[in-house]
Write an enzyme that holds these catalytic residues in place. Sequence first.
Site, PDB file in Angstrom:
ATOM      1  N   ARG A   1      -4.045  10.876   3.439  1.00 18.27           N
ATOM      2  CA  ARG A   1      -3.025  11.962   4.438  1.00 18.27           C
ATOM      3  C   ARG A   1      -2.007  11.890   3.194  1.00 18.27           C
ATOM      4  O   ARG A   1      -1.496  12.415   2.817  1.00 18.27           O
ATOM      5  CB  ARG A   1      -2.070  11.825   5.560  1.00 18.27           C
ATOM      6  CG  ARG A   1      -0.802  12.643   5.784  1.00 18.27           C
ATOM      7  CD  ARG A   1      -0.250  12.257   7.106  1.00 18.27           C
ATOM      8  NE  ARG A   1       1.056  12.277   7.208  1.00 18.27           N
ATOM      9  CZ  ARG A   1       1.641  13.487   7.500  1.00 18.27           C
ATOM     10  NH1 ARG A   1       0.950  14.994   7.441  1.00 18.27           N
ATOM     11  NH2 ARG A   1       3.279  13.651   7.412  1.00 18.27           N
TER      12      ARG A   1
ATOM     13  N   CYS B   1      -4.873  12.971  12.561  1.00 14.90           N
ATOM     14  CA  CYS B   1      -4.980  11.731  12.419  1.00 14.90           C
ATOM     15  C   CYS B   1      -5.465  11.274  13.398  1.00 14.90           C
ATOM     16  O   CYS B   1      -5.284  11.664  14.441  1.00 14.90           O
ATOM     17  CB  CYS B   1      -4.959  10.728  11.329  1.00 14.90           C
ATOM     18  SG  CYS B   1      -3.160   9.758  11.948  1.00 14.90           S
TER      19      CYS B   1
ATOM     20  N   ASP C   1       5.429  20.088   7.809  1.00 10.40           N
ATOM     21  CA  ASP C   1       6.702  21.500   7.326  1.00 10.40           C
ATOM     22  C   ASP C   1       7.676  20.943   7.081  1.00 10.40           C
ATOM     23  O   ASP C   1       8.239  22.160   6.124  1.00 10.40           O
ATOM     24  CB  ASP C   1       6.783  21.674   9.323  1.00 10.40           C
ATOM     25  CG  ASP C   1       7.777  20.391  10.096  1.00 10.40           C
ATOM     26  OD1 ASP C   1       6.789  19.417  10.127  1.00 10.40           O
ATOM     27  OD2 ASP C   1       8.972  20.871  10.281  1.00 10.40           O
ATOM     28  N   LEU C   2       8.039  19.914   6.788  1.00  7.64           N
ATOM     29  CA  LEU C   2       9.220  18.765   6.122  1.00  7.64           C
ATOM     30  C   LEU C   2       9.191  18.900   4.960  1.00  7.64           C
ATOM     31  O   LEU C   2       9.956  19.024   3.659  1.00  7.64           O
ATOM     32  CB  LEU C   2       9.892  17.940   6.671  1.00  7.64           C
ATOM     33  CG  LEU C   2      10.290  17.759   7.955  1.00  7.64           C
ATOM     34  CD1 LEU C   2      10.331  16.512   9.029  1.00  7.64           C
ATOM     35  CD2 LEU C   2      10.744  18.855   8.891  1.00  7.64           C
TER      36      LEU C   2
ATOM     37  N   ARG D   1      -8.508   0.091   4.494  1.00  9.45           N
ATOM     38  CA  ARG D   1      -7.803   1.161   4.066  1.00  9.45           C
ATOM     39  C   ARG D   1      -6.525   0.650   3.586  1.00  9.45           C
ATOM     40  O   ARG D   1      -5.677   0.840   2.467  1.00  9.45           O
ATOM     41  CB  ARG D   1      -7.388   2.411   5.118  1.00  9.45           C
ATOM     42  CG  ARG D   1      -8.219   3.226   5.209  1.00  9.45           C
ATOM     43  CD  ARG D   1      -8.354   3.785   5.534  1.00  9.45           C
ATOM     44  NE  ARG D   1      -6.683   4.740   5.623  1.00  9.45           N
ATOM     45  CZ  ARG D   1      -6.390   5.722   6.025  1.00  9.45           C
ATOM     46  NH1 ARG D   1      -6.465   6.541   6.908  1.00  9.45           N
ATOM     47  NH2 ARG D   1      -5.524   6.367   4.637  1.00  9.45           N
TER      48      ARG D   1
ATOM     49  N   ASP E   1       4.483   0.865  12.403  1.00 10.34           N
ATOM     50  CA  ASP E   1       2.624   0.576  11.676  1.00 10.34           C
ATOM     51  C   ASP E   1       2.711  -1.111  12.384  1.00 10.34           C
ATOM     52  O   ASP E   1       1.073  -1.709  11.595  1.00 10.34           O
ATOM     53  CB  ASP E   1       2.891   0.373  10.079  1.00 10.34           C
ATOM     54  CG  ASP E   1       3.002   2.028   9.996  1.00 10.34           C
ATOM     55  OD1 ASP E   1       3.495   2.612   8.294  1.00 10.34           O
ATOM     56  OD2 ASP E   1       2.585   2.658  10.651  1.00 10.34           O
TER      57      ASP E   1
ATOM     58  N   ARG F   1      -0.314  15.330  12.356  1.00 13.98           N
ATOM     59  CA  ARG F   1       0.674  14.769  11.509  1.00 13.98           C
ATOM     60  C   ARG F   1       1.285  16.220  10.604  1.00 13.98           C
ATOM     61  O   ARG F   1       1.067  16.396   9.625  1.00 13.98           O
ATOM     62  CB  ARG F   1      -0.332  13.800  10.132  1.00 13.98           C
ATOM     63  CG  ARG F   1      -0.999  12.645  10.120  1.00 13.98           C
ATOM     64  CD  ARG F   1      -0.053  11.698  11.366  1.00 13.98           C
ATOM     65  NE  ARG F   1       0.683  10.951   9.927  1.00 13.98           N
ATOM     66  CZ  ARG F   1       0.416   9.901   9.236  1.00 13.98           C
ATOM     67  NH1 ARG F   1      -1.008   8.949   9.579  1.00 13.98           N
ATOM     68  NH2 ARG F   1       1.140   9.467   8.268  1.00 13.98           N
ATOM     69  N   PRO F   2       1.727  16.840  11.258  1.00 14.88           N
ATOM     70  CA  PRO F   2       2.660  18.162  10.354  1.00 14.88           C
ATOM     71  C   PRO F   2       3.145  17.654   9.186  1.00 14.88           C
ATOM     72  O   PRO F   2       3.857  16.875   8.921  1.00 14.88           O
ATOM     73  CB  PRO F   2       3.700  18.493  11.529  1.00 14.88           C
ATOM     74  CG  PRO F   2       4.122  16.964  11.901  1.00 14.88           C
ATOM     75  CD  PRO F   2       2.872  16.584  12.823  1.00 14.88           C
TER      76      PRO F   2
ATOM     77  N   LYS G   1       0.613  -0.983  -0.142  1.00 11.48           N
ATOM     78  CA  LYS G   1      -0.062  -0.128   0.080  1.00 11.48           C
ATOM     79  C   LYS G   1       0.966   1.334  -0.394  1.00 11.48           C
ATOM     80  O   LYS G   1       0.900   2.471  -0.656  1.00 11.48           O
ATOM     81  CB  LYS G   1      -0.743  -0.121   1.546  1.00 11.48           C
ATOM     82  CG  LYS G   1      -1.228   1.688   1.891  1.00 11.48           C
ATOM     83  CD  LYS G   1      -2.196   1.111   3.035  1.00 11.48           C
ATOM     84  CE  LYS G   1      -1.878   1.527   4.415  1.00 11.48           C
ATOM     85  NZ  LYS G   1      -1.803   2.976   4.117  1.00 11.48           N
ATOM     86  N   ASN G   2       1.736   1.251   0.818  1.00 13.27           N
ATOM     87  CA  ASN G   2       2.195   2.417   1.303  1.00 13.27           C
ATOM     88  C   ASN G   2       3.580   3.157  -0.167  1.00 13.27           C
ATOM     89  O   ASN G   2       3.959   3.935  -0.138  1.00 13.27           O
ATOM     90  CB  ASN G   2       3.291   2.995   2.997  1.00 13.27           C
ATOM     91  CG  ASN G   2       2.602   2.800   3.584  1.00 13.27           C
ATOM     92  OD1 ASN G   2       0.967   3.261   3.147  1.00 13.27           O
ATOM     93  ND2 ASN G   2       3.018   2.256   5.010  1.00 13.27           N
TER      94      ASN G   2
END
Length: 422
Positions: free
Chosen positions: A93, A117, A125-126, A398, A306, A122-123, A22-23
């Site tokens: 996300r 979430c 910024d990076l 999901r 995970d 879940r920032p 999935k990822n």
Amino acid sequence: MDKFIIEGGRVLHGTLPVAGSKNAVLALMPATLLAPGIHRIRRTPNLRDVWTMSRLLTTLGAHVELDASGELLLDTRSITCFEAPYEHVKKMRASIYVLGPLLARYGQARVSLPGGCAFGPRPVDLHLKGMEKLGAEVTIEHGYIIARASRLRGAKIHLDFPSVGATVNILYAASLAEGDTILTNAAIEPEVTALARMLVAMGAQIEGIGTSTLHIHGVPALEPAATIENIPDRIEAATLLIGAAMTRGTVRLTEVNPYHLGTVLDKLEQVGCTLDVNGNTIELQCERELSPVDVITAPYPGFPTDVQAQWAALMLTVNGTARVTDTIYPTRFGYVPELQRLGAHVEVVDNTAIVHGGSRLQGATVMSSDLRASASLVLAGLVAEGRTEVLRIYHLDRGYERMEVRLRQLGAQIERVQTDEF
Ligand code: EPZ
């Protein structure tokens, strides 16, 4: 809405092929925006998150089709929209993965901020700092990221944290930037390596693939690669192996990449499981009493965040106390109160679940709060006495394709039932 009904007590045994990752595929799909044309990705799992990403790419103007064999066809010749609306991003996300490609190929992107979430903030910024380093102008307006760049330019970028998503977005953008980008402290998850290899197949120039320092020499344009093969899902594989260990079964996984599971396999051996790794197969057996083993999550190749919820469920089945610490998502313990409903003795202290294993679990109705929490509850239901009902299975769907079918193939007594229970 669906729920699972599980009769606990069955021992898992048999052989299963592992599904596509999935990822990884969520990172491979947006890469097709970088090169208008017809793209094919084989071994794409049929998951809710894949449908969400497909719908998002379709709203941008792509045509996306997943056939019965798991081959995903993506036609990106007519991208006419550069916005990822909140309705998609709030569901997943990884929708933010369209930021880098839209910016690099079309010079503009409007992407909803993902918000939080179930397991915490879940920032991004990076991601945004990376785009700005490459010369983009980035503002936040009304909950949306507005990014513009006439032409991205290569830069030196150091990630404060080896963020998978930030590495992915920077890889997309730097591939078409003018000049060289040196990315240090990059994530080295297998999913990142899979994307880098796809980009190279499309004509990108990337050195250091698989290491935390990536050197990307920007090129003027990319072309669709020939068919791309997705990698196996290491998290699904870990989940199935843990399920086998919990039921003291013997399970053989095929079409898996054992190298992607290094730390998980080490920990399963420390617990007392016998593992036979041979090429792209892993066989797990439990021939002796298992013992508690602590885990602390870390970026790859450390123990995956995970898999921490599933590990806590395994520790419920062994006598003794184990500590499950998540250094990546310190509040990712929504599954603990639900395990307690099954009779589990677990408490959360700061970013650690302290699991007192060995007590009898009794079936009950429990509620999924997020994808991997749902997996943990299903696994616990396999060993709890009597009937367990796991609600809100849409979380599980999901990231796991027809998990009930796959567990039934291994001997579990589990069925999916439609319900209006929420
Ligand atoms: C990816 O999420 C995975 N998702 C997650 O899997 C996984 O848990 C995570 O990596 C960690 O391994 C996909 O690949 C689609 P990160 P991502 O950016 O990219 C902080 C699942 O269950 N951070 O590596 O969002 C962040 O807060 C999902 O399949 C920043 O501070 O993860 C976290 O503490 C859940 N700023 C850490 O980095 C940023 O800009 C890891 O985040 C980005 C991240």
